[in-house]
Design a protein around this motif. Structure first.
Motif, PDB file in Angstrom:
ATOM      1  N   VAL A  93      -3.712 -10.262   5.125  1.00 44.38           N
ATOM      2  CA  VAL A  93      -3.005  -9.136   5.732  1.00 44.38           C
ATOM      3  C   VAL A  93      -2.762  -8.079   4.657  1.00 44.38           C
ATOM      4  O   VAL A  93      -2.871  -8.348   3.458  1.00 44.38           O
ATOM      5  N   ARG A  94      -2.453  -6.877   5.119  1.00 43.19           N
ATOM      6  CA  ARG A  94      -2.054  -5.798   4.206  1.00 43.19           C
ATOM      7  C   ARG A  94      -0.535  -5.673   4.264  1.00 43.19           C
ATOM      8  O   ARG A  94       0.025  -5.256   5.282  1.00 43.19           O
ATOM      9  N   MET A  95       0.119  -6.027   3.186  1.00 44.60           N
ATOM     10  CA  MET A  95       1.573  -6.015   3.124  1.00 44.60           C
ATOM     11  C   MET A  95       2.051  -4.603   2.804  1.00 44.60           C
ATOM     12  O   MET A  95       1.539  -3.935   1.898  1.00 44.60           O
ATOM     13  N   LEU A  96       3.089  -4.163   3.566  1.00 40.07           N
ATOM     14  CA  LEU A  96       3.648  -2.834   3.358  1.00 40.07           C
ATOM     15  C   LEU A  96       5.143  -2.870   3.072  1.00 40.07           C
ATOM     16  O   LEU A  96       5.612  -2.178   2.168  1.00 40.07           O
ATOM     17  N   SER A 141      -3.587 -12.685  -3.237  1.00 41.24           N
ATOM     18  CA  SER A 141      -4.631 -12.264  -2.315  1.00 41.24           C
ATOM     19  C   SER A 141      -5.626 -13.387  -2.065  1.00 41.24           C
ATOM     20  O   SER A 141      -5.577 -14.456  -2.701  1.00 41.24           O
ATOM     21  N   ALA A 142      -6.582 -13.117  -1.140  1.00 41.66           N
ATOM     22  CA  ALA A 142      -7.600 -14.115  -0.823  1.00 41.66           C
ATOM     23  C   ALA A 142      -8.533 -14.355  -1.994  1.00 41.66           C
ATOM     24  O   ALA A 142      -9.114 -15.443  -2.115  1.00 41.66           O
ATOM     25  N   VAL A 199      -3.085 -11.677  -8.233  1.00 40.82           N
ATOM     26  CA  VAL A 199      -1.632 -11.791  -8.142  1.00 40.82           C
ATOM     27  C   VAL A 199      -0.995 -10.444  -8.462  1.00 40.82           C
ATOM     28  O   VAL A 199      -1.358  -9.792  -9.441  1.00 40.82           O
ATOM     29  N   THR A 200      -0.042 -10.036  -7.607  1.00 42.52           N
ATOM     30  CA  THR A 200       0.731  -8.813  -7.813  1.00 42.52           C
ATOM     31  C   THR A 200       2.204  -9.160  -7.747  1.00 42.52           C
ATOM     32  O   THR A 200       2.649  -9.836  -6.796  1.00 42.52           O
ATOM     33  N   ARG A 227       3.719  -3.413  -1.399  1.00 47.29           N
ATOM     34  CA  ARG A 227       2.361  -3.189  -0.890  1.00 47.29           C
ATOM     35  C   ARG A 227       1.365  -4.109  -1.575  1.00 47.29           C
ATOM     36  O   ARG A 227       1.428  -4.336  -2.779  1.00 47.29           O
ATOM     37  N   GLY A 228       0.441  -4.623  -0.754  1.00 43.11           N
ATOM     38  CA  GLY A 228      -0.632  -5.464  -1.265  1.00 43.11           C
ATOM     39  C   GLY A 228      -1.715  -5.620  -0.222  1.00 43.11           C
ATOM     40  O   GLY A 228      -1.444  -5.606   0.988  1.00 43.11           O
ATOM     41  N   SER A 229      -2.972  -5.753  -0.681  1.00 45.19           N
ATOM     42  CA  SER A 229      -4.120  -5.895   0.217  1.00 45.19           C
ATOM     43  C   SER A 229      -4.620  -7.332   0.198  1.00 45.19           C
ATOM     44  O   SER A 229      -4.576  -8.014  -0.839  1.00 45.19           O
TER      45      SER A 229
END
Length: 301
Positions: free
Chosen positions: A210-213, A243-244, A248-249, A267-269
């Motif tokens: 998912v794209r986290m906002l 992420s997949a 790591v963020t 935010r993260g993709s």
């Protein structure tokens, strides 16, 4: 001796009539030559000084008014159009040859209207613009995806992202980690260890990337003010997005010591897992544990 014959009596010549004023429209008894004109010669007496005009060849018909003109005329006798405009103009060169050649523009032929150069300028500007746009798209390819995501994030409304699995570092039996993700703010998670709970965490997995906002946190044991202070509350959390592709963020967020909803931009993709670890605590004391009433995620699938 005979008498001499008497001489004939001559009548006096009539006095010339004085020229009086003439009104417009009065007819003259005899035509008066105009300025620069010579009186007509009597018939049968050609002017010896007159030079005959040659008229060799057929008459030239004007393409505009269809008037027949003498073959030696350049302009039409009636409308003044150029009778012989000369050879047709050369066809324009293609745009790529005009870029390479710098020839001088030919002057328009006399009697013709010069063509406007606007279309020529546009025909040269359009290919240049397309080339520049293609080059810009080529060099901006790595950033097009980010720009597209940013546009959708700015104009669209994020939806709630529900995790399929949740876990915690530890928990009391009657306050498991799932109580922090059940959409109820009167049920809460607390770690099993008494104390400030620094390093304790909650973790959530998503079924697909998912794209986290945004991240929403209800700190404390309840959103009600009279129950909010019954337990310690997180003052700071470290949010880790995985992420997949296993990137790591991390982002650290600071919470206010007040009941109710607190929203943060996180935010993260292609996020498949989120961890929230406690870094600091409000209201720590003997026998008190940091509590989290609810955590919600928003973004795009």
């Amino acid at each position: 001796m005979p008498e001499p014959a008497p001489e004939p009596v001559r009548e006096p010549a009539p006095a010339p009539v004085a020229a009086g004023p003439r009104r417009p429209g009065d007819r003259l008894d005899s035509p008066v030559p105009g300025p620069g004109e010579e009186p007509d010669e009597p018939a049968g007496r050609p002017d010896p000084d007159a030079v005959p005009r040659p008229h060799h060849g057929p008459a030239v018909r004007c393409p505009n008014c269809r008037t027949e003109n003498a073959p030696d005329r350049t302009l039409c006798l009636r409308c003044g159009l150029l009778l012989d405009p000369g050879p047709p103009p050369e066809p324009p060169l293609p745009w790529w040859r005009r870029l390479l050649s710098r020839r001088r523009r030919a002057l328009p032929t006399a009697g013709t209207r010069p063509r406007r150069r606007l279309w020529r300028r546009l025909s040269l500007a359009i290919p240049l613009t397309l080339v520049l746009l293609a080059a810009a798209v080529w060099f901006a390819r790595p950033h097009l995806s980010d720009a597209f995501d940013f546009t959708k994030d700015s104009t669209g409304t994020p939806e709630e992202l529900r995790p399929i699995r949740v876990r915690g570092s530890s928990a009391l039996p009657d306050h498991p980690p799932r109580d922090a993700f059940d959409t109820y703010t009167n049920r809460f998670w607390v770690p099993a260890e008494a104390g400030p709970g620094l390093g304790e965490y909650l973790e959530a997995d998503f079924e697909e990337p998912v794209r986290m906002l945004k991240l929403v946190v209800f700190a404390g044991r309840s959103a009600k003010a009279d129950e909010f202070l019954a337990q310690a509350r997180p003052a700071a959390l470290t949010v880790t997005l995985r992420s997949a592709s296993d990137e790591v963020t991390e982002k650290r967020i600071t919470l206010k010591d007040q009941p109710g909803q607190q929203t943060f931009d996180v935010r993260g993709s292609d996020v498949v897992r989120v961890r929230l670890a406690i870094d600091d605590v409000h209201g720590n004391g003997p026998g008190r544990r940091p509590a989290v009433a609810e955590i919600e995620f928003f973004g795009r699938r």
